[in-house]
Scaffold this active site. Structure first.
Site, PDB file in Angstrom:
ATOM      1  N   ARG A  16      -0.817  21.069   1.373  1.00 19.58           N
ATOM      2  CA  ARG A  16      -0.407  20.520   2.668  1.00 19.58           C
ATOM      3  C   ARG A  16       0.164  21.587   3.608  1.00 19.58           C
ATOM      4  NH1 ARG A  16       3.225  15.406   1.084  1.00 19.58           N
ATOM      5  NH2 ARG A  16       3.432  16.548  -0.876  1.00 19.58           N
ATOM      6  N   ASN A 386       5.159  64.670  21.408  1.00 27.79           N
ATOM      7  CA  ASN A 386       5.368  65.003  19.999  1.00 27.79           C
ATOM      8  C   ASN A 386       4.113  64.964  19.143  1.00 27.79           C
ATOM      9  OD1 ASN A 386       5.345  62.197  20.482  1.00 27.79           O
ATOM     10  ND2 ASN A 386       6.341  61.784  18.528  1.00 27.79           N
TER      11      ASN A 386
END
Length: 459
Positions: A16, A386
Site C-alpha cells: 500500500r 578552482n
C-alpha cells in the site's frame, strides 16, 4: 533479573506504500521507521534482538547491521508465521520476549519499559499492549470476559457486529514468556478469512491452557500508530515532529512556529536558541545557545556557535563559529568552516573553504577550495576559479587583505597578507604581501564614436 529479548517484525512488503523502497525503510523525520523502533527498544537493555525480514531485504539488514540477528520469512503467511521464524534463535532461552512491529515508530522507550515491567510483575504468560479509540475500524479487538480478563483478540475482518463495537484494540505489541510463546505457536491455525497464521491467536491458546494473559493499556493512541500507506506515514511524521519540538521547547529553546519547523531526532539545541518558521534541522546538528536560525533555513550536520544567525540559507556538513552572520540566501557547502565574527552575505556560495575570524564575503561571490585568513574583505562578485575541468586547486588569501569587486582568482594562487587586489582584476600569479595587484585591460575612450554608431544605425 529476567532475561529480555525482542522480535522485530519487518518482513511486510508494504504494497500500500506503492514504493520500490522497502516499507520499514521509509523515513519518519529523516530516520527509517524501523530504526526508530530499534532505537527506542534498545534502551530497555535487551539481551538479544531478532529481526524478521523477507528474502531480498538486504538493505534492511545492511541498515540495521549488528544491532540485531536476522531470520528470513520466505512466505508472507501472517504475523504468527513470522515469529515462528525466530524459533531457532530463541527456542532455548528463558525469559521475556517482546514482539514489536517494525512499522510502529512512535512507541516510546518509556512505554516499552512499562510493558516489560507490567508483564513481569503480573507473572503473565502473555501481555498485550492495548489502547482505546473511538474509531477502531481495521484494528484487532480485545475481547474481555465478564470479570474483565482478556479472553482473545479478534481481527476486524473476522469480528462480528458486536465485537466491532469494542473500542479497546490490539496495538500489535506483546510480551510473552519465551517458552510459552513458541509452544503456543505450534497450535495456531490459518482457519480464518485471510488464511494466515495470526500471532494474536496465541492468546486464545494460552487461555485454553489456563495460563495468565494480561493487558497493559497505554492512554496515548497516537503512539501506537502503525504505518501502512503514505497517509499514515505523513501522520506519523507530524506526530513525531510535534513530539521532538515539544521536547526542545521544554528544554528552553524558542521555536516560533512549531507547526512549520522540522527538527530531526539527532539534533541538539541549547537553551535560548531561536528557531524561526520554515527551518529544517537535520543530521548530527548542534545549535548553541542564543543562535538564531531561520526563517526558511536548512542546516544539516553542522555545528553552529552561540550568537550566530543563519537567515534564509542552506548549510551542510560544516562548522559555523560564534557571532557569525550568514544570509540571506547563502549556501554553505560541505567541509567549510566559518570562523568567529565572520560574515557570509546574500547570494554567496562557500565550498570546502575556511572563512577566517572577522572576514567578510558580503554578496554575490563564490569561494570554493579556499583558505581565507582573518579580517579579509572579499568584494562583490569575486570568484575563486578552482576547477580546470579535471582537478581542483586551492586559493589562499592571507590576513587583512582586501579583494576588490568582480575579481577572478585563478587557482592555485596566494594573495599575501595586507594586500589589495583592484576591482575587475583576473589574478593568475601570487600577490606578495602588502602589495597592490591590478590585472585588467587598460581603458581606452574613443570620444564621439557612439554618435557615429547611432548615425550608421539610422541610415
Amino acid at each position: 533479573m529476567t532475561k529480555r529479548y525482542a522480535v522485530i517484525l519487518a518482513a511486510g512488503q508494504g504494497t500500500r506504500m506503492k514504493s520500490k523502497l522497502y516499507k520499514v525503510l521509509h523515513p519518519v523525520l529523516g530516520r527509517p521507521m524501523v530504526q526508530h523502533v530499534i532505537d527506542q527498544i534498545k534502551a530497555v537493555q535487551l539481551d538479544q534482538m531478532v529481526t524478521v525480514v523477507s528474502r531480498g531485504a538486504d538493505r534492511v539488514v545492511e541498515h540495521i547491521g549488528s544491532d540485531s540477528a536476522f531470520v528470513i520469512q520466505e512466505e508472507q503467511l501472517g504475523t504468527g508465521h513470522a515469529v515462528i521464524q525466530a524459533e531457532d534463535v530463541l527456542k532455548d532461552k528463558e525469559g521475556t520476549t517482546m514482539v514489536v512491529c517494525g512499522d510502529t515508530p512512535l512507541i516510546s522507550t518509556e512505554t516499552y519499559q512499562a510493558l516489560f515491567e507490567h508483564h513481569e510483575k503480573e507473572g503473565a504468560s502473555a501481555t498485550i499492549l492495548t489502547t482505546k479509540t473511538k474509531e477502531p475500524s481495521g484494528y484487532g479487538r480485545v475481547i474481555r470476559s465478564e470479570t474483565n480478563e482478556v479472553e482473545r483478540i479478534v481481527e476486524h475482518k473476522d469480528a462480528n457486529a458486536n465485537e466491532r463495537l469494542v473500542e479497546e484494540i490490539n496495538t500489535g505489541t506483546y510480551c510473552f514468556d519465551n517458552q510459552a510463546l513458541f509452544s503456543a505457536l505450534k497450535e495456531i491455525s490459518n482457519d480464518n478469512v485471510q488464511g494466515e497464521y495470526y500471532l494474536p491467536d496465541v492468546i486464545e491458546v494460552l487461555r485454553g491452557r489456563q495460563e495468565k494473559v494480561s493487558a497493559f493499556i497505554t492512554p496515548d493512541f497516537e503512539e501506537t500508530l502503525g504505518i501502512n500507506d503514505r497517509l499514515s506515514l505523513a501522520q506519523a511524521e507530524k506526530i513525531m515532529k510535534h513530539r521532538i519540538n515539544a521536547k526542545h521547547m521544554r528544554n528552553g529553546v524558542a521555536i516560533i512556529d512549531p507547526d512549520h519547523t522540522y527538527i530531526h531526532p539527532d539534533v541538539v539545541i541549547k537553551p535560548d536558541a531561536v528557531i524561526h518558521p520554515g527551518t529544517i534541522l537535520t543530521g548530527a546538528t548542534t545549535i548553541e545557545s542564543d543562535a538564531e536560525i531561520g526563517p526558511h533555513s536548512e542546516v544539516n550536520n553542522c555545528y553552529v556557535g552561540s550568537d550566530s544567525v543563519i537567515k534564509q540559507s542552506v548549510t551542510a556538513n560544516s562548522k559555523i563559529g560564534e557571532r557569525v552572520k550568514i544570509g540571506p540566501y547563502a549556501h554553505i557547502r560541505p567541509e567549510s568552516a566559518i570562523e568567529n565574527d565572520a560574515k557570509v552575505g546574500n547570494f554567496v556560495e562557500i565550498k570546502k573553504a575556511t572563512i577566517g575570524t572577522g572576514s567578510k564575503v558580503s554578496h554575490l561571490s563564490y569561494m570554493g577550495d579556499a583558505q581565507i585568513g582573518n579580517n579579509v574583505n572579499v568584494g562583490c562578485g569575486t570568484i575563486t576559479v578552482n576547477y580546470d575541468g579535471k582537478h581542483k586547486y586551492l586559493t589562499t588569501i592571507e590576513d587583512d587583505s582586501f579583494i576588490g569587486c568582480n575579481s577572478n582568482l585563478i587557482a592555485p594562487v596566494t594573495i599575501g597578507a595586507d594586500s589589495y587586489v583592484a576591482a575587475g582584476s583576473t589574478i593568475t600569479k601570487d600577490v606578495p604581501a602588502a602589495s597592490l595587484s591590478v590585472a585588467r585591460a587598460r581603458q581606452t575612450n574613443k570620444e564621439g564614436y557612439a554618435t557615429k554608431l547611432k548615425n550608421r544605425q539610422n541610415d
